[in-house]
Write a protein that holds these residues in place. Sequence first.
Motif, PDB file in Angstrom:
ATOM      1  N   ASN A 125       8.077   8.101   3.401  1.00 45.99           N
ATOM      2  CA  ASN A 125       7.942   7.736   1.991  1.00 45.99           C
ATOM      3  C   ASN A 125       7.854   6.220   1.834  1.00 45.99           C
ATOM      4  N   ARG A 126       8.720   5.496   2.490  1.00 42.27           N
ATOM      5  CA  ARG A 126       8.709   4.035   2.375  1.00 42.27           C
ATOM      6  C   ARG A 126       7.433   3.445   2.954  1.00 42.27           C
ATOM      7  N   ASP A 127       7.005   3.966   4.105  1.00 40.08           N
ATOM      8  CA  ASP A 127       5.768   3.460   4.696  1.00 40.08           C
ATOM      9  C   ASP A 127       4.574   3.798   3.815  1.00 40.08           C
ATOM     10  N   GLY A 128       4.553   5.001   3.260  1.00 38.16           N
ATOM     11  CA  GLY A 128       3.445   5.382   2.392  1.00 38.16           C
ATOM     12  C   GLY A 128       3.379   4.549   1.136  1.00 38.16           C
ATOM     13  N   ARG A 129       4.540   4.253   0.532  1.00 35.36           N
ATOM     14  CA  ARG A 129       4.537   3.427  -0.666  1.00 35.36           C
ATOM     15  C   ARG A 129       4.153   1.990  -0.349  1.00 35.36           C
TER      16      ARG A 129
END
Length: 419
Positions: A125-129
Amino acid sequence: MNGSYRRQRVLALAGTLAALCPAGAAWSQTAPPFAQLLSQTRDVPRVTALEADVARARGLAEQARARPNPSINVYAENFAGDLDRNARNQQQTTFQIDQPIELGGKRSARIAAGEAGIVAAQARNRDGRLVYATELARAYVGAEIADRRIALAEDEVEEAIADLKVARALVGAGKEARLRQVQAETELNTLQADLENARALKTVALARLSALAGSPTPFTGVSESLLDRLDARPTIGPIDPMQATTVRVAEAERDAAARAVTVQQRLAIPNVTAQLGVRQLRVASGPAVVAGVSVPLPFFDRNRGNIAAARADLQGAEARAAAARLEAEAGTRAGLALVEAADARAAAAQRTMATAEEGYRLARIAYEAGKSPLIELLAARHNLGVARGVILDAAAARLDARANLARLQGLTITGEAVQ
């Protein structure tokens, strides 16, 4: 008269719509500053999909804590038979509860795997955001660059119009051949076509920005210049490649794969089903208690295939984690080098721009004085246009380099941390 009345009705309708929509944003609006725009994109489909993945992992982790459900069994024996031989007098009714008991730490292994799945989903999630924030910044700057290209194209058209006036004056005075005027007109037509193309590219860039931002109302421009913010040299502290989001994702997925292997290994251990019940005999005065234990015999299914598959997944996850670490280390070195190169390129582009402007100024003076041919003026103006484009290309390269480096640091292009 009818045409005048029709125009009055159109103007009245436009005034009514303007009164109803004082902000003028019913069909178009200007994109807010980048940090504000990014904060407003919490509900865009890409971010929502990432949040859904985390929610899914939490649901699986919650389900992993569940214990096996008991089952209730009812058995009836001798409830029908030969009445002459008193078969029904031996009727028996048994009420029994079966409770599966997991052995070998299956539940604890599932819980650990569920928690590891949450950590991996949060890392993704953090990498995608962060990837989304980087793409949004590039789209934001793409719209800004498209707008600047329009301004440059308009300047070139104005300069070409001025040069065409001079060429016509010289042709009219008999100091230039008609061919020179035709050449100037051809150059002007080409630049006007380039201007229309630049306007079309701006529309495309704004459409992409609107789509990424999840705005149903198309943007007509941007309210902040990210390119100007790049003029100030950023403070780049020490960068730990092992803290990059790509490395965090790969390591979290490796840990989740290791937990999955443990789960499959524990599943090979048979479970025990405890049985406890009450049997009512027709001829007896009271019930009887019955109990038992059911243990499956692992003769055929020992879960070997699932264990082998889980181990293969773990091997692949370990390889991806090692590759992510290597790529992060190389990406950090390359990112720092690209930032330095982009800054040097931007400085060289500024020097080229100054030289091209001076060259065009001197060429025009010489042409107006009749000391140089039109071809030299056109060449000088072409070089000026190329230099202007080089400056924009250098600015785009600077932003791209800064964005890549910021992503390695877990930051947006404007310095906000993505948690």
